[in-house]
Design an enzyme around this catalytic site. Structure first.
Site, mmCIF file in Angstrom:
data_model
loop_
_atom_site.group_PDB
_atom_site.id
_atom_site.type_symbol
_atom_site.label_atom_id
_atom_site.label_comp_id
_atom_site.label_asym_id
_atom_site.label_seq_id
_atom_site.Cartn_x
_atom_site.Cartn_y
_atom_site.Cartn_z
ATOM 1 N N ASP A 1 -13.620 9.351 8.050
ATOM 2 C CA ASP A 1 -12.951 8.170 8.637
ATOM 3 C C ASP A 1 -12.082 8.523 9.841
ATOM 4 O O ASP A 1 -12.169 7.900 10.887
ATOM 5 C CB ASP A 1 -12.186 7.343 7.580
ATOM 6 N N GLY B 1 -2.378 10.211 -8.088
ATOM 7 C CA GLY B 1 -2.815 11.590 -7.833
ATOM 8 C C GLY B 1 -4.228 11.880 -8.290
ATOM 9 O O GLY B 1 -4.608 13.029 -8.454
ATOM 10 N N ASP C 1 -9.123 4.016 2.883
ATOM 11 C CA ASP C 1 -8.556 3.595 1.602
ATOM 12 C C ASP C 1 -7.993 2.177 1.675
ATOM 13 O O ASP C 1 -8.232 1.345 0.791
ATOM 14 C CB ASP C 1 -7.432 4.551 1.172
ATOM 15 N N SER D 1 9.229 -0.494 -10.903
ATOM 16 C CA SER D 1 7.924 -0.231 -11.508
ATOM 17 C C SER D 1 8.059 -0.247 -13.021
ATOM 18 O O SER D 1 8.727 0.621 -13.593
ATOM 19 C CB SER D 1 7.389 1.132 -11.051
ATOM 20 N N HIS E 1 -13.763 12.379 4.537
ATOM 21 C CA HIS E 1 -13.071 12.921 5.728
ATOM 22 C C HIS E 1 -13.762 12.523 7.031
ATOM 23 O O HIS E 1 -13.493 13.089 8.076
ATOM 24 C CB HIS E 1 -12.909 14.450 5.628
HETATM 25 C C1 GLA Z 1 -7.776 10.268 1.774
HETATM 26 C C2 GLA Z 1 -7.415 9.505 3.052
HETATM 27 C C3 GLA Z 1 -8.630 8.769 3.617
HETATM 28 C C4 GLA Z 1 -9.829 9.687 3.750
HETATM 29 C C5 GLA Z 1 -10.048 10.479 2.461
HETATM 30 C C6 GLA Z 1 -11.125 11.509 2.609
HETATM 31 O O1 GLA Z 1 -8.106 9.386 0.740
HETATM 32 O O2 GLA Z 1 -6.378 8.592 2.813
HETATM 33 O O3 GLA Z 1 -8.290 8.188 4.854
HETATM 34 O O4 GLA Z 1 -9.690 10.542 4.854
HETATM 35 O O5 GLA Z 1 -8.872 11.128 2.033
HETATM 36 O O6 GLA Z 1 -12.347 10.920 2.830
#
Ligand code: GLA
Length: 375
Positions: free
Chosen positions: A27, A112, A162, A59, A25
């Site tokens: 980023d 998920g 991500d 898919s 969290h």
């Molecule tokens: C998710 C979001 C990321 C990041 C993480 C927590 O994966 O897509 O941008 O904030 O949560 O680190």
């Protein structure tokens, strides 16, 4: 789907998931993260289909698909379709070169589970279309448009981690990314004789559901209060513990806790990078436990299942550290486990987890892998 009968892919993209070693969290708070791509991935097979605007996406893994028209792109009620539609919408804001295409997906990336199957899908599609239609997009543009697609079409105000990790991963390394400047450094990671073992809680979170966006708002609220005394502050990245403490009397205790976690977590990322460089695995493990404590108690994005598995690992001297990885509320815990003890640890954890939650635990080893590529 009818198009599958004549489907002959012109190109195949391999788009990996990611783990985040530490820096959760941070980023969207313009701080540091330490993720890497992993071998589990989504494979996208693509061909032009001669149509001006009609596209098909199917898919194989989930045996489901849909048709879309590039001229009438709009949000769908089916969640996964929005990852595709969002990327197409973002690309259309930058170029009108995309034409009809067919795409077949295969995945060994559990959805998920906090391993960013969504980012893998978004970036993989952007990557494939960039090549197929010669769009001229840079890697960073593809990362950023995929992130924006998630904001606009999926509704999660996610940070850049991500998508960045999925595209930019490098085998044998984690990426020390500064989410403010977007400067990055590849840090070699050699954990031998330890391995990274993921335990999938099988508890699925829905980041688009309000909690993720609430955390982002709470952090912004903290920044607003600190700015009253320190107008130059733009994000928690620029906030020290002293500044935060000075603002505490005016702050809701929850907001204080959120900010306090982020400030400490940013420091932990830099300490982890140092520990990896020095191959100080004991410190690396302790940093994971400290991070999980903050995730659970201050940022409150853990859950009973993740907490249980992290606590369980503490009783095992062959586990150096563990924490929940990813956005939160379930997904996977990341554990650093001695190679000779992996089977025993996984068996014991599975047994205890089943007893406590009646859920079949899934466990697998991950290794830092390369980012998006063609095969
Ligand atoms: C998710 C979001 C990321 C990041 C993480 C927590 O994966 O897509 O941008 O904030 O949560 O680190």
């Amino acid at each position: 789907m009818e198009f599958l009968k004549t489907f002959t892919p012109e190109l195949t993209v391999e788009s990996p998931g990611r783990i985040n070693l530490i820096g959760e969290h941070t980023d969207y708070n313009m701080g540091y993260v330490l993720p890497t791509a992993i071998e589990k991935k989504i494979i996208l097979k693509l061909q032009k289909n001669g149509s001006d605007s009609v596209c098909h996406v199917y898919s194989e893994t989930y045996d489901t698909g849909f048709e879309l028209d590039l001229n009438t792109i709009a949000r769908s009620d089916v969640e996964w379709e929005n990852y595709i539609l969002g990327v197409l919408s973002e690309i259309s804001l930058r170029t009108d070169k995309v034409r009809g295409f067919d795409c077949v997906l295969q995945s060994d990336l559990p959805t998920g589970s906090g391993l960013s199957s969504s980012a893998a899908l978004e970036c993989g599609l952007a990557f494939g279309l960039n090549e197929l239609f010669d769009l001229g997009l840079s890697n960073l543009e593809m990362v950023q448009l995929s992130q924006t697609a998630e904001h606009t079409y999926v509704g999660t105000q996610c940070g850049i981690m991500d998508q960045f990790a999925s595209v930019m991963g490098k085998s044998g390394h984690v990426i020390l990314l500064d989410c403010e400047s977007l400067e990055y450094d590849y840090i070699p990671i050699d954990l031998h004789p330890y391995k990274i073992i993921l335990l999938n809680t099988k508890v699925s979170h829905n980041l688009a559901s309000s909690e993720y966006n609430t955390r982002k708002r709470e952090c912004a609220e903290g920044v607003e209060i600190i700015r009253r005394k320190h107008p130059k502050v733009k994000s928690l990245r620029n906030v020290t513990e002293e500044m935060l403490n000075a603002g505490k009397p005016e702050m809701d205790p929850t907001v204080f806790n959120r900010c306090s976690f982020i400030i400490a977590e940013n420091k932990r990322v830099l300490e982890m990078a140092k520990a990896l460089r020095q191959k100080d695995l004991l410190s690396a493990g302790q940093l994971l436990y400290a991070a999980h404590h903050g995730i659970s108690k201050l940022y409150e994005v853990s859950c009973a299942e993740s907490d249980f598995l992290v606590e369980f690992s503490k009783d095992n001297p062959d586990v150096l550290g563990a924490r929940q990885t990813g956005g939160g509320f379930g997904g996977c815990t990341l554990n650093i486990v001695h190679k000779d003890a992996v089977d025993d640890f996984v068996n014991a954890a599975s047994k205890a987890y089943r007893k406590k939650f009646d859920i079949h635990l899934e466990a697998f080893e991950v290794e830092p892998a390369g980012g998006t590529s063609f095969s």
